[in-house]
Motif scaffolding. Structure first.
Motif, mmCIF file in Angstrom:
data_model
loop_
_atom_site.group_PDB
_atom_site.id
_atom_site.type_symbol
_atom_site.label_atom_id
_atom_site.label_comp_id
_atom_site.label_asym_id
_atom_site.label_seq_id
_atom_site.Cartn_x
_atom_site.Cartn_y
_atom_site.Cartn_z
ATOM 1 N N SER A 110 -3.480 47.389 10.249
ATOM 2 C CA SER A 110 -2.649 47.508 11.445
ATOM 3 C C SER A 110 -1.896 46.214 11.719
ATOM 4 C CB SER A 110 -3.511 47.882 12.653
ATOM 5 O OG SER A 110 -4.107 49.148 12.473
ATOM 6 N N ASP A 125 10.337 41.920 9.026
ATOM 7 C CA ASP A 125 11.194 42.611 8.054
ATOM 8 C C ASP A 125 10.931 42.100 6.630
ATOM 9 O OD1 ASP A 125 13.082 44.409 7.140
ATOM 10 O OD2 ASP A 125 14.766 43.035 7.418
ATOM 11 N N CYS A 140 4.822 43.050 9.091
ATOM 12 C CA CYS A 140 5.909 43.405 8.177
ATOM 13 C C CYS A 140 7.078 44.018 8.932
ATOM 14 C CB CYS A 140 5.408 44.359 7.107
ATOM 15 S SG CYS A 140 4.319 43.582 5.901
ATOM 16 N N PHE A 141 6.774 44.847 9.915
ATOM 17 C CA PHE A 141 7.830 45.454 10.717
ATOM 18 C C PHE A 141 8.578 44.379 11.506
ATOM 19 C CE2 PHE A 141 9.409 47.436 14.615
ATOM 20 C CZ PHE A 141 10.166 48.474 14.092
ATOM 21 N N GLY A 142 7.828 43.471 12.147
ATOM 22 C CA GLY A 142 8.454 42.448 12.966
ATOM 23 C C GLY A 142 9.221 41.412 12.170
ATOM 24 N N LEU A 179 5.187 44.735 2.323
ATOM 25 C CA LEU A 179 3.731 44.740 2.423
ATOM 26 C C LEU A 179 3.125 44.903 1.036
ATOM 27 C CD1 LEU A 179 1.148 44.885 4.209
ATOM 28 C CD2 LEU A 179 1.494 47.353 4.303
ATOM 29 N N LYS A 230 0.812 45.685 8.888
ATOM 30 C CA LYS A 230 1.978 46.559 9.034
ATOM 31 C C LYS A 230 2.853 46.119 10.207
ATOM 32 C CE LYS A 230 1.140 51.017 8.555
ATOM 33 N NZ LYS A 230 0.402 52.316 8.690
ATOM 34 N N GLY A 231 2.233 45.708 11.306
ATOM 35 C CA GLY A 231 2.996 45.221 12.442
ATOM 36 C C GLY A 231 3.779 43.965 12.109
#
Length: 207
Positions: free
Chosen positions: A78, A88, A84-86, A91, A81-82
């Motif tokens: 979790s 950019d 990587c999203f933030g 993963l 993934k957060g």
């Protein structure tokens, strides 16, 4: 050169390491128990506080993907993934059993003629295990194993050592007695041991 944030939460150890070009730049570990939910975010924040003022841009996040504790893996994934999203960034998933093998070879025991048998404890007499050679090639794919005195007997008596490591190896030590078996206690997966695996995955684009 890739700057990778490595996260390992598959067992009782909670650990994070910032690595770059074959070096560990900064790391944090806790070996006291299952405190992942309390500690992981703080460890990651400390890595970012190290990286930002030095102009270190995170190129990828690597996380252990098991086998291991469902709760620990869920927390680590979790967070990863957060991030990587933030940020950019891609993963990278790293097999926990391979982390154990790397930790063993670099910290305890290396023999090109040996097979390595990393084990993660499961319930009763069951472990998650695989068999790997010194190049990390699968000899036996990772799978659940119910331990008996005959477990892994097909790999014994071939003139090579079988090196048992991980928190499941203690169960095996009480059952499997053979002169070719080596037990190395105390080997635990940690983020610093993900360096070679995560950098290899980054170079291959294995995201």
């Amino acid at each position: 050169m890739a700057n990778i944030l490595n996260i390992e939460t598959s067992t009782e150890v909670c650990s994070v390491a910032l690595t770059s070009d074959g070096m560990v730049l900064e790391h944090r570990e806790d070996y006291e128990g299952r405190n992942h939910a309390l500690l992981l975010s703080g460890f990651i924040e400390e890595m970012m506080q190290y990286a930002t003022p030095r102009g270190i841009k995170i190129d990828a996040v690597a996380v252990s993907i098991g086998p291991g504790s469902y709760t620990g893996l869920r927390i680590g994934l979790s967070e990863a993934k957060g991030l990587c999203f933030g940020l950019d960034v891609p993963l990278i998933g790293i097999d926990t059993l391979k982390i154990l093998v790397v930790a063993t070879m670099f910290g305890n025991y290396i023999d090109e003629n040996s097979y390595y048998v990393p084990m993660i404890d499961a319930r009763r007499m069951e472990v998650f295990a695989g068999v790997y050679d010194s190049a990390l090639q699968e000899v036996m794919p990772a799978r659940p194993v119910i331990l008996t005195p005959d477990s892994f007997s097909e790999y014994l008596g071939q003139g090579r050592k079988l090196v048992f490591v991980g928190n499941g190896a203690e169960k095996a030590a009480n059952l499997i007695k053979h002169p070719d078996v080596v037990y190395i206690p105390g080997v635990k997966p940690a983020a610093v041991d993900m360096l070679a695996l995560s950098e290899m995955a980054f170079r291959k684009g294995d995201f």
